[in-house]
Design a protein around this motif. Sequence first.
Motif, PDB file in Angstrom:
ATOM      1  N   ASP A 164     -10.114  59.334  24.714  1.00 47.20           N
ATOM      2  CA  ASP A 164     -11.542  60.042  25.134  1.00 47.20           C
ATOM      3  C   ASP A 164     -11.492  61.321  26.047  1.00 47.20           C
ATOM      4  N   ALA A 165     -10.343  62.049  26.172  1.00 49.36           N
ATOM      5  CA  ALA A 165     -10.236  63.176  26.860  1.00 49.36           C
ATOM      6  C   ALA A 165     -11.372  64.158  26.159  1.00 49.36           C
ATOM      7  N   SER A 166     -11.975  64.684  27.162  1.00 48.73           N
ATOM      8  CA  SER A 166     -12.986  65.624  26.540  1.00 48.73           C
ATOM      9  C   SER A 166     -13.287  66.781  27.882  1.00 48.73           C
ATOM     10  N   ASP A 167     -14.179  67.522  27.931  1.00 50.42           N
ATOM     11  CA  ASP A 167     -14.770  68.507  28.864  1.00 50.42           C
ATOM     12  C   ASP A 167     -15.148  67.640  30.150  1.00 50.42           C
ATOM     13  N   LEU A 168     -15.608  66.620  29.776  1.00 47.19           N
ATOM     14  CA  LEU A 168     -15.804  65.701  30.989  1.00 47.19           C
ATOM     15  C   LEU A 168     -14.956  65.089  31.760  1.00 47.19           C
ATOM     16  N   SER A 169     -13.679  64.878  31.089  1.00 45.09           N
ATOM     17  CA  SER A 169     -12.808  64.228  31.704  1.00 45.09           C
ATOM     18  C   SER A 169     -11.147  64.662  31.038  1.00 45.09           C
ATOM     19  N   PHE A 170     -10.319  65.153  32.047  1.00 48.48           N
ATOM     20  CA  PHE A 170      -9.000  65.586  31.595  1.00 48.48           C
ATOM     21  C   PHE A 170      -8.206  65.938  32.753  1.00 48.48           C
ATOM     22  N   VAL A 171      -7.028  66.287  32.619  1.00 50.11           N
ATOM     23  CA  VAL A 171      -6.262  66.465  33.719  1.00 50.11           C
ATOM     24  C   VAL A 171      -6.091  68.109  34.116  1.00 50.11           C
ATOM     25  N   ASP A 172      -6.722  68.474  35.047  1.00 52.57           N
ATOM     26  CA  ASP A 172      -6.564  69.997  35.546  1.00 52.57           C
ATOM     27  C   ASP A 172      -5.380  70.330  36.524  1.00 52.57           C
ATOM     28  N   GLY A 173      -4.189  70.246  35.677  1.00 52.00           N
ATOM     29  CA  GLY A 173      -2.766  70.270  36.560  1.00 52.00           C
ATOM     30  C   GLY A 173      -1.864  70.009  35.357  1.00 52.00           C
ATOM     31  N   LYS A 174      -0.776  69.475  35.995  1.00 52.68           N
ATOM     32  CA  LYS A 174       0.364  69.160  35.084  1.00 52.68           C
ATOM     33  C   LYS A 174       0.305  67.958  34.647  1.00 52.68           C
ATOM     34  N   VAL A 175       0.582  67.752  33.393  1.00 54.02           N
ATOM     35  CA  VAL A 175       0.844  66.416  32.572  1.00 54.02           C
ATOM     36  C   VAL A 175       2.124  66.411  31.966  1.00 54.02           C
ATOM     37  N   GLU A 176       2.930  65.444  32.374  1.00 51.80           N
ATOM     38  CA  GLU A 176       4.319  65.202  31.865  1.00 51.80           C
ATOM     39  C   GLU A 176       4.446  64.082  30.827  1.00 51.80           C
ATOM     40  N   LYS A 177       5.231  64.170  29.690  1.00 50.87           N
ATOM     41  CA  LYS A 177       5.364  63.276  28.731  1.00 50.87           C
ATOM     42  C   LYS A 177       7.009  63.236  28.587  1.00 50.87           C
ATOM     43  N   ILE A 178       7.290  61.818  28.686  1.00 49.47           N
ATOM     44  CA  ILE A 178       8.817  61.619  28.558  1.00 49.47           C
ATOM     45  C   ILE A 178       8.751  60.837  27.203  1.00 49.47           C
ATOM     46  N   GLY A 179       9.789  61.161  26.455  1.00 55.28           N
ATOM     47  CA  GLY A 179      10.030  60.698  25.114  1.00 55.28           C
ATOM     48  C   GLY A 179       9.852  61.799  24.096  1.00 55.28           C
ATOM     49  N   ASN A 180       9.815  61.196  22.747  1.00 56.82           N
ATOM     50  CA  ASN A 180       9.534  61.936  21.633  1.00 56.82           C
ATOM     51  C   ASN A 180       8.462  61.646  20.727  1.00 56.82           C
ATOM     52  N   SER A 181       7.791  60.784  21.289  1.00 54.24           N
ATOM     53  CA  SER A 181       6.504  60.518  20.442  1.00 54.24           C
ATOM     54  C   SER A 181       5.345  61.353  20.380  1.00 54.24           C
ATOM     55  N   MET A 182       4.656  61.534  19.290  1.00 54.11           N
ATOM     56  CA  MET A 182       3.451  62.314  19.103  1.00 54.11           C
ATOM     57  C   MET A 182       2.523  62.211  20.431  1.00 54.11           C
ATOM     58  N   PHE A 183       2.149  63.166  20.753  1.00 53.29           N
ATOM     59  CA  PHE A 183       1.265  63.348  21.885  1.00 53.29           C
ATOM     60  C   PHE A 183       0.467  64.613  22.011  1.00 53.29           C
ATOM     61  N   GLU A 184      -0.703  64.278  22.603  1.00 51.43           N
ATOM     62  CA  GLU A 184      -1.850  65.402  22.870  1.00 51.43           C
ATOM     63  C   GLU A 184      -1.675  65.510  24.437  1.00 51.43           C
ATOM     64  N   PHE A 185      -1.412  66.615  24.996  1.00 46.35           N
ATOM     65  CA  PHE A 185      -1.405  66.505  26.519  1.00 46.35           C
ATOM     66  C   PHE A 185      -2.776  66.973  26.833  1.00 46.35           C
ATOM     67  N   PRO A 186      -3.462  66.109  27.593  1.00 51.24           N
ATOM     68  CA  PRO A 186      -4.937  65.977  27.963  1.00 51.24           C
ATOM     69  C   PRO A 186      -5.113  66.771  29.040  1.00 51.24           C
ATOM     70  N   VAL A 187      -4.850  68.289  28.868  1.00 46.75           N
ATOM     71  CA  VAL A 187      -5.096  69.384  29.982  1.00 46.75           C
ATOM     72  C   VAL A 187      -6.080  70.266  29.986  1.00 46.75           C
ATOM     73  N   GLY A 188      -6.673  70.687  30.978  1.00 47.54           N
ATOM     74  CA  GLY A 188      -7.794  71.744  30.881  1.00 47.54           C
ATOM     75  C   GLY A 188      -7.790  72.398  32.156  1.00 47.54           C
ATOM     76  N   ASN A 189      -8.862  73.443  32.339  1.00 51.44           N
ATOM     77  CA  ASN A 189      -9.075  73.947  33.716  1.00 51.44           C
ATOM     78  C   ASN A 189     -10.561  74.331  33.614  1.00 51.44           C
ATOM     79  N   ASP A 190     -10.971  74.456  34.987  1.00 53.72           N
ATOM     80  CA  ASP A 190     -12.247  74.655  35.098  1.00 53.72           C
ATOM     81  C   ASP A 190     -13.295  73.380  34.649  1.00 53.72           C
ATOM     82  N   LEU A 191     -13.847  73.728  33.410  1.00 51.09           N
ATOM     83  CA  LEU A 191     -14.984  72.708  32.902  1.00 51.09           C
ATOM     84  C   LEU A 191     -14.432  72.551  31.330  1.00 51.09           C
TER      85      LEU A 191
END
Length: 432
Positions: A164-191
Amino acid sequence: MKKNDLYKETKQSIVSYPGGILSFVLVLLASQSGQAQFINDGIIKVDDKTILSVYEPYVNKPSGGFTNDGIVYIFDNWSNNGEVLYSKNSEGQTFFNGKKVQTLEGRTTSNFHDVIFDSKSDTLVPFRLNQIITVNGKAEFINGIIEADKNSRVIFNENAIHSDASDLSFVDGKVEKIGNSMFEFPVGNDLYFRPTFHATDGIGDGSIYTAQYFHQNSDNLYKHASKEETILLINDKEYWNVTRDGGTDKIVLTLTLDSQTTPDEFLNVDSKLEVAIVRWDDVLLKWVKEKGAVSDPFPSTSKAGYSKLLTAEVSGYGIFTMALVNREIDDEEVVVYNAVSPNGDGVNDTFLIEGIKDFPDNSVEIYNRWGVKVYDAKSYNESDVMFRGYSDGRVTVNRGEKLPTGTYFYILRYNNGVQGKEKSGYLYINNQ
């Protein structure tokens, strides 16, 4: 004389202590301002049949232990200087549901199984993250942007996911992923939600990657004038920082583009030009081209806040953005047909690369939308070694599995007897 110590009971908040004794929690408070606080300097365990609601600021002291195997609702600030855990095989859920800005802080890591960010404020207010939190199961980004300071991050452990990550909710900062599984980094900045996508091709032992998005001009970090000659114009509105903090695996990286943040010239490109991923090289001290191909977003993410994807296999890590480069003149040695519909009608049943049989020193790699390799072959030809819309096997994709309809990314490398050449681009598979 002002009374400093207040005592208040939570509203229908039941926990299970070791030994199975059920009890209402007494909120112990010690506030100079007189504001109620839920202070824990002992051991609290919420079992899998228990719901706990905390309406006052929660403070976990260094001696405090908090284990959530049930459902916990946090309606105010969260401070952890002790232990926050879940039991093995737990599916405990922690909801942050405040009606105002909620601060998540502390000197020690808060370890959640599932965590749900869903602000109940009538206006868009953030969650302020001033600590490290880990997700072992699932994070749900529903409402409220997580503003992380420079020393904080959200860590997704092996196999952890989010939704459900979207312009309404995400991480404005660092996201770390451990392991090799497929992944979308839920990052953004401002809105603006502006994720990156990738996975690794190896077994993933020790793989750790971190991503962060900046709606800022990367020229302020590294001057755009210092670049390879093939790079014409570098995006001056946004960039990503993608680092490999553990492991040795390479990645196929996907960046996101959208008209709200990406300059128009990168979305409506002159026919003589193309968009490529570029990276600042700390050794060469200049921006280098990583190639790339642009495609439409995945149907399931059409409302996620971006309109285009840019994918390339990258040769290093650090600061990435996009640039305009001269379109490479296609040679006539090989012709790539980028549509596959393996339905047995004799038309586009395989991924056809016309002329590749004349260059047997070749390799073909195909990746899905997450950067997971789904096909890999050497000495590709036009008869027996061909891609037919099925996976050839990987940790996260089963061998012989019919691949879902969608857009994929291919890399073709071959030697024409004079030099090594490389082509890359998008391949559409219709497996309906």
